[in-house]
Design an enzyme around this catalytic site. Structure first.
Site, PDB file in Angstrom:
ATOM      1  N   GLU A 178      97.290  92.435   0.130  1.00  0.00           N
ATOM      2  CA  GLU A 178      98.172  92.285  -1.016  1.00  0.00           C
ATOM      3  C   GLU A 178      98.877  90.930  -1.013  1.00  0.00           C
ATOM      4  OE1 GLU A 178      98.727  96.637   0.447  1.00  0.00           O
ATOM      5  OE2 GLU A 178      98.057  94.707   1.250  1.00  0.00           O
TER       6      GLU A 178
ATOM      7  N   SER B 292      60.514  99.000  28.893  1.00  0.00           N
ATOM      8  CA  SER B 292      60.872  99.090  27.480  1.00  0.00           C
ATOM      9  C   SER B 292      60.992  97.739  26.773  1.00  0.00           C
ATOM     10  CB  SER B 292      62.212  99.833  27.337  1.00  0.00           C
ATOM     11  OG  SER B 292      63.247  99.136  28.000  1.00  0.00           O
TER      12      SER B 292
ATOM     13  N   TRP C 232      59.423  94.475  25.172  1.00  0.00           N
ATOM     14  CA  TRP C 232      60.353  94.847  24.127  1.00  0.00           C
ATOM     15  C   TRP C 232      59.653  95.806  23.175  1.00  0.00           C
ATOM     16  CZ3 TRP C 232      65.254  93.814  24.854  1.00  0.00           C
ATOM     17  CH2 TRP C 232      65.617  92.680  25.585  1.00  0.00           C
TER      18      TRP C 232
ATOM     19  N   ASP D 240      67.094  98.166  33.290  1.00  0.00           N
ATOM     20  CA  ASP D 240      67.024  96.996  32.407  1.00  0.00           C
ATOM     21  C   ASP D 240      67.884  95.835  32.868  1.00  0.00           C
ATOM     22  OD1 ASP D 240      65.253  98.285  30.822  1.00  0.00           O
ATOM     23  OD2 ASP D 240      66.536  98.453  29.061  1.00  0.00           O
TER      24      ASP D 240
ATOM     25  N   GLY E   8      70.959 106.097  28.126  1.00  0.00           N
ATOM     26  CA  GLY E   8      69.610 106.523  27.759  1.00  0.00           C
ATOM     27  C   GLY E   8      69.543 107.915  27.152  1.00  0.00           C
TER      28      GLY E   8
END
Length: 413
Positions: A56, A172, A174, A204, A299
């Site tokens: 405002e 994993s 990628w 990882d 996970g």
């Protein structure tokens, strides 16, 4: 265009402005403001950063003398108390506006209708409820934090077309494409904490940072019941530069806790009999520190525990056109799951788009956050929502914003 349509049109613009504050204003709500005469906009603004001018005030500065006898559209009830800035209600009264249209009342206990009442007492016409549901959706994390004392929980994963988080060997990197990982880094850069299970952290060895940095530097949290996170991990090695919190169970060996603390990690002992109870205790602690949004990156058993216990608010999933196969390769969600298809959780506010070669799906779980009136659980005072009472310790937690294991990690870096 009749008045109702005009009100919705201007409020839609105010909501779009408010959304620009995402990641910059928390734990405050996102707020946008438009000042208009008929269809003509003569001033607009949004709350740009925590501790900065409210929407405002910014809009009034642009409108100047033109604000007199104009209509103000604001996505949340104007504040009426002193925080880091003076009350917006008084600024509107001094400007001589004729009408204020608020999408919704502010349920924070220091406001909760008082701002609108102050405007009415000064002879200003007041209306609420224009695009109220949209305003509540925009500020759902703020509303949840006020209502429950816990942050908004976002679950994120990347999976193959056959629903695998990783190969049968646990690899994993990628699954998703570069463009998808760029979106993940944007998500990381606007949240207050990033949470992973210890097995994901081990497999990882991620940094869990936003690259490039976003408006926030998230607290990195590892769910590690027994304090087994390796000292040589990148998380532990960088704990003195970017905060790491290791959440352990009460039975965790004190020697492991001391090892992690000596390396610069914070260790938080989560009370509770079950993983779900301990995760709830962790969320309560993060909420006590005024962390508004947390991103969970796996996970599978962590996600399963969260969904089984109803502790997920939002999902972001990236589906890659790849096939891993393997009956032992992990899928995104473990836990107990459901018995019958009609009991499935269905996302609302669903968005789907192709990002690079991936399909990106996001949406929210459960009913919209309740809104209207004061909310019962407000665990710490806030400026526009209690800016004036945030302590140095809590400020650090927000700016650095701020026990389970999975059978397979998902890609995290």
């Amino acid at each position: 265009m009749d008045q109702a349509e005009l009100d919705r049109w201007h409020m839609s613009r105010a909501l779009a402005l408010a959304a620009r504050g995402q990641g910059y204003v928390e734990p405050n709500p996102m707020v946008g403001c438009v000042i208009a005469r008929g269809a003509e906009i003569i001033g607009e603004g949004w709350h740009r950063r925590y501790g900065g001018d409210h929407a405002e005030v910014e809009a009034l500065a642009i409108a100047g003398a033109g604000a007199r006898a104009a209509t103000v559209y604001v996505t949340l009830e104007p504040c009426c108390h002193f925080g880091k800035t003076p009350p917006c209600s008084r600024a509107l009264i001094r400007a001589g506006v004729a009408r204020v249209v608020a999408a919704m009342t502010d349920p924070f206990s220091a406001v909760a209708g008082r701002g609108l009442a102050e405007l009415q007492a000064a002879g200003i016409a007041v209306e609420t409820g224009v695009l109220e549901a949209e305003a509540a959706e925009l500020n759902a994390p703020y509303l949840k934090l006020l209502r429950t004392g816990r942050p908004w929980v976002i679950a994120k994963w990347a999976m193959t077309l056959d629903g695998k988080l990783a190969t049968r060997a646990g690899a994993s990197r990628w699954i998703s494409c570069d463009e998808s990982r760029g979106i993940v880094h944007q998500l990381r850069g606007r949240v207050d904490a990033i949470i992973v299970g210890r097995r994901t952290a081990d497999l990882d060895d991620p940094l869990l940072t936003a690259r490039p940095p976003g408006p926030r530097t998230p607290l990195r949290v590892v769910l590690d019941s027994w304090g087994a996170l390796r000292s040589e991990s990148r998380l532990v090695a960088s704990a003195r530069e970017t905060p790491v919190l290791v959440a352990v169970r009460p039975e965790c060996n004190p020697a492991e806790q001391s090892r992690l603390r000596a390396a610069g990690c914070e260790v938080f002992v989560c009370p509770g009999e079950s993983p779900a109870d301990r995760f709830a205790a962790l969320l309560a602690e993060l909420g006590r520190r005024r962390l508004t949004n947390v991103l969970v990156e796996g996970g599978a058993e962590v996600f399963g525990m969260m969904l089984d216990s109803g502790q997920v608010d939002e999902v972001h999933a990236f589906v890659a056109p790849k096939l891993f196969g393997g009956r032992t390769a992990p899928s995104p969600i473990g836990g107990w799951g459901i018995e019958r298809p009609e009991k499935a959780l269905t996302l609302r506010g669903l968005t789907q788009r192709v990002v690079g070669c991936d399909l990106y799906i996001s949406g929210r779980i459960g009913s919209p956050e309740p809104h209207g009136g004061a909310l019962p659980c407000q665990t710490a005072e806030r400026g526009r929502a209690g800016e004036h009472t945030q302590t140095g310790e809590n400020t650090r937690a927000v700016q650095h914003s701020p026990a389970g294991q999975s059978p397979g990690a998902q890609e995290v870096a």
